[in-house]
Design a protein around this motif. Structure first.
Motif, PDB file in Angstrom:
ATOM      1  N   PHE A   1       8.876   1.298  -3.132  1.00 12.25           N
ATOM      2  CA  PHE A   1       8.224   2.570  -3.832  1.00 12.25           C
ATOM      3  C   PHE A   1       9.464   3.371  -4.456  1.00 12.25           C
ATOM      4  CE2 PHE A   1       4.509   0.748  -1.760  1.00 12.25           C
ATOM      5  CZ  PHE A   1       3.775   0.821  -2.760  1.00 12.25           C
ATOM      6  N   ILE A   2       9.181   3.881  -5.750  1.00  8.84           N
ATOM      7  CA  ILE A   2      10.058   4.903  -5.997  1.00  8.84           C
ATOM      8  C   ILE A   2       9.566   6.220  -5.690  1.00  8.84           C
ATOM      9  CG2 ILE A   2      10.938   6.009  -8.311  1.00  8.84           C
ATOM     10  CD1 ILE A   2      10.060   3.231  -9.810  1.00  8.84           C
TER      11      ILE A   2
ATOM     12  N   TYR B   1       0.757  -1.135  -0.074  1.00 10.93           N
ATOM     13  CA  TYR B   1       0.012   0.033  -0.117  1.00 10.93           C
ATOM     14  C   TYR B   1       0.870   1.197   0.184  1.00 10.93           C
ATOM     15  CZ  TYR B   1      -3.429   3.225   1.345  1.00 10.93           C
ATOM     16  OH  TYR B   1      -4.410   4.335   1.537  1.00 10.93           O
ATOM     17  N   ASN B   2       0.526   2.140  -0.768  1.00 12.11           N
ATOM     18  CA  ASN B   2       1.289   3.425  -1.032  1.00 12.11           C
ATOM     19  C   ASN B   2       0.640   4.652  -0.087  1.00 12.11           C
ATOM     20  OD1 ASN B   2       2.505   6.017  -1.593  1.00 12.11           O
ATOM     21  ND2 ASN B   2       2.962   5.126  -3.853  1.00 12.11           N
ATOM     22  N   ASN B   3       1.149   4.803   0.936  1.00 12.36           N
ATOM     23  CA  ASN B   3       0.451   5.658   1.870  1.00 12.36           C
ATOM     24  C   ASN B   3       0.353   7.304   1.076  1.00 12.36           C
ATOM     25  OD1 ASN B   3       0.029   4.142   4.026  1.00 12.36           O
ATOM     26  ND2 ASN B   3       2.153   4.428   4.549  1.00 12.36           N
ATOM     27  N   ARG B   4       1.306   7.555   0.320  1.00 14.99           N
ATOM     28  CA  ARG B   4       1.433   9.007  -0.171  1.00 14.99           C
ATOM     29  C   ARG B   4       0.188   9.081  -1.373  1.00 14.99           C
ATOM     30  NH1 ARG B   4       7.219  10.350  -2.090  1.00 14.99           N
ATOM     31  NH2 ARG B   4       6.151  11.851  -3.310  1.00 14.99           N
ATOM     32  N   LYS B   5       0.025   8.064  -2.106  1.00 14.21           N
ATOM     33  CA  LYS B   5      -1.083   8.300  -3.042  1.00 14.21           C
ATOM     34  C   LYS B   5      -2.184   7.236  -2.640  1.00 14.21           C
ATOM     35  CE  LYS B   5       1.177  10.488  -6.047  1.00 14.21           C
ATOM     36  NZ  LYS B   5       0.679  11.894  -6.741  1.00 14.21           N
TER      37      LYS B   5
ATOM     38  N   ALA C   1       9.753   8.291 -14.588  1.00 14.27           N
ATOM     39  CA  ALA C   1       8.587   8.228 -15.230  1.00 14.27           C
ATOM     40  C   ALA C   1       7.702   7.403 -14.215  1.00 14.27           C
ATOM     41  CB  ALA C   1       9.027   7.654 -16.615  1.00 14.27           C
ATOM     42  N   ASN C   2       8.091   6.730 -13.271  1.00 14.18           N
ATOM     43  CA  ASN C   2       7.274   5.621 -12.276  1.00 14.18           C
ATOM     44  C   ASN C   2       7.365   6.359 -10.790  1.00 14.18           C
ATOM     45  OD1 ASN C   2       6.274   3.732 -14.501  1.00 14.18           O
ATOM     46  ND2 ASN C   2       8.650   3.926 -14.719  1.00 14.18           N
ATOM     47  N   LEU C   3       7.246   7.232 -10.455  1.00 11.09           N
ATOM     48  CA  LEU C   3       7.187   7.855  -9.188  1.00 11.09           C
ATOM     49  C   LEU C   3       6.283   7.369  -8.467  1.00 11.09           C
ATOM     50  CD1 LEU C   3       8.481  11.531  -9.595  1.00 11.09           C
ATOM     51  CD2 LEU C   3       9.861   9.736  -8.770  1.00 11.09           C
TER      52      LEU C   3
END
Length: 550
Positions: free
Chosen positions: A359-360, A236-240, A340-342
């Motif tokens: 995650f990048i 899970y990406n917390n930022r997004k 290109a894949n942040l």
């Protein structure tokens, strides 16, 4: 200067050189285990340096690992097959050097086999992992979560039908089982004494939870989702605030899910541009041991061969990682990929297993890090560092033979070999000394010098001493004594003819020389043939026999 003086000077020089060559071996063999540990603590490189200068002990004496690998040349095209084994040997040698094994033996056997001997190293699991893996490092992106959900839903339906067909169960059976369960519950509520458990275990009832080996908490609706009911989203990406297809799977379910995913009917549902990959090792999540299952895109975004200056490191939390640097086209390509894949996960895949999927967070230009899984230790990180430095093997390899000799067995072999050698040598020396008296004593001294020079030559050449090698030393003693017996018997024959002692000795040595020379030459030819055509223990026997006779 007389001829006799030249002999004395030459013998003295040879003795001094032999003492110098044998000194490190003598020092190492006379050190106790406590002295070795103390030396290793004071100067870790000193003990290894001493071992390299001394006579090496083979696997049967020192203990260690013997592995035979087969390079799968059939998986390469004809152009790549020519030097594939040689390249594999070089890469394996670089990996073994990272283990710190003193004087490993890595050699080609036949057309597609490689023999690896690691004396003194007994961690078979780690050695097999380092030597046997192809170590092809790839960076891949993950599929989006919605697409992964659609694929898993289709797979659920196919697996559910597959399990029903395998168990001979139909939907009508399931409905009957549910209705009978409800009727039994109603009857019990009305006061009827019905054994519900017996009713459920009857021929007409089918417990689908047992059929699929699900947990008791999973209901009938979830039985129709044999795959997804065992997966827990764990990426899970917390930022997004977005999920990604990284799923935690209980260790006990890994084999079953892997079996389902490899069914032909399931494989036909998986799009050709994606693949399921397991994590390298299990980890602990919520007090459970789980494996991670990822859905990654097949397209390789970046290859590990472009990584430079690979080094082991730790992050601010103490977790192990592998640092790397980039330059030239590799740096530009990786910067473009990460830019290109942040905020997307980038799977670090080695031999189709995901080491991690970080995650990048920003564009990576010159330097980066390979984060290890949460359960990875220093040994796992060190293994990653070693294989990345050595590079990937040109073709997959398989281990077709593996033998482990424990250190205790090696010590026991040394004791038995030393005891048998001493017994044989003592009996021979006593017999020669008693039978030929003063001449026999002189011959005994010559035999001892012969053994000393043999060990000195082996130490100077860095030869390996094995149990067959000890047998070769014992045989050398017999050959030396046999030569002396020929000379002494010839001298006796000359004395019987009435010649003086001096004349008899000269004639005895001269006339016995031809027979001794012939026997030694034939023995040398045999030893050379054994060394050139043999392998392993046969070579150890040939080495000691050759130099002992020489």
């Amino acid at each position: 200067m007389s001829k006799q003086n030249w002999r004395i000077i030459l013998t003295s020089i040879l003795v001094v050189l032999a003492c110098f060559a044998f000194w490190h071996t003598f020092k190492l063999w006379t050190m106790s285990d406590a002295d070795k540990e103390a030396l290793n603590e004071r100067d870790p490189g000193a003990l290894l340096n001493l071992q390299q200068k001394a006579i090496r002990l083979g696997l049967d004496l020192q203990g260690g690992i013997h592995v035979v690998l087969r390079v799968k040349l059939e998986e390469l095209d004809k152009a790549s097959r020519q030097d594939a084994v040689e390249r594999a040997i070089q890469i394996i040698r670089n990996r073994v050097d990272g283990l710190g094994v003193a004087e490993p033996v890595i050699q080609k056997q036949g057309n597609d086999r490689i023999i690896v001997d690691l004396p003194g190293y007994t961690d078979a699991e780690r050695a097999e992992e380092l030597i046997g893996q192809t170590a092809l490092l790839e960076f891949k992106l993950l599929e989006v979560y919605d697409n992964a959900t659609l694929i898993l839903t289709k797979i659920d339906s196919v697996v559910y039908e597959y399990e029903k067909a395998r168990m001979g169960t139909t939907d009508e059976d399931t409905v009957v089982a549910v209705e009978e369960t409800e009727e039994a519950a109603d009857s019990a509520a009305e006061g009827e004494e019905i054994d519900i458990l017996a009713e459920l275990m009857g021929d007409s009832a089918v417990d689908t939870a047992d059929m699929f080996a699900f947990d008791e908490e999973i209901g009938l609706d979830e039985n129709e989702r044999p795959i997804t009911s065992r997966l827990q989203t764990a990426l899970y990406n917390n930022r997004k605030a977005t999920n990604w297809p990284g799923f935690a799977v209980a260790k006990k379910d890994r084999e079953l899910i892997d079996k389902w995913l490899n069914l032909p009917e399931v494989q036909s549902l998986i799009p050709i541009d994606v693949q399921f990959c397991w994590s390298t090792r299990p980890e602990i999540r919520s007090n459970r041991e789980v494996y991670m299952l990822y859905l990654v895109k097949r397209k390789v975004q970046f290859l590990g061969k472009f990584l430079e200056n690979i080094a082991l490191g730790q992050d601010s939390y103490g977790a192990y990682l592998v640092n790397f640097a980039l330059s030239g086209d590799g740096a530009a390509h990786f910067a473009q990929l990460t830019g290109a894949n942040l905020d997307k996960p980038l799977a670090i895949v080695i031999d189709n297993k995901v080491e991690s999927a970080p995650f990048i967070n920003s564009k990576i230009r010159r330097r980066g890090q390979i984060t290890m899984g949460s359960s990875a230790g220093v040994k796992d990180a060190r293994n990653m560092e070693i294989v990345l430095k050595a590079g990937a093997l040109p073709a997959p390899v398989e281990i077709i033979e593996k033998n482990i000799v424990g250190a205790t067995l090696g010590i026991d072999s040394i004791k038995k070999g030393f005891f048998s050698s001493m017994v044989g040598l003592s009996l021979v020396l006593l017999f020669i000394g008693a039978y030929y008296r003063l001449s026999g004593v002189i011959a005994d001294v010559g035999v001892l010098f012969n053994i000393f020079f043999l060990l000195a030559v082996m130490a100077a050449l860095g030869a390996t001493l094995t149990m067959p090698g000890i047998a070769g030393i014992i045989l050398t003693i017999g050959i030396s004594v046999d030569a002396n017996i020929l000379i002494f018997e010839r001298i006796r024959e000359e004395l019987r003819t009435g010649k003086t002692v001096r004349a008899s000795i000269d004639a005895g040595y001269t006339r016995a020389f031809v027979a001794i020379f012939d026997s030694h030459v034939t023995t040398l030819i045999t030893a050379a043939a054994l060394f050139l055509l043999g392998s392993g223990p046969i070579k150890g026997f040939a080495v000691t026999l050759f130099w002992g006779v020489t």
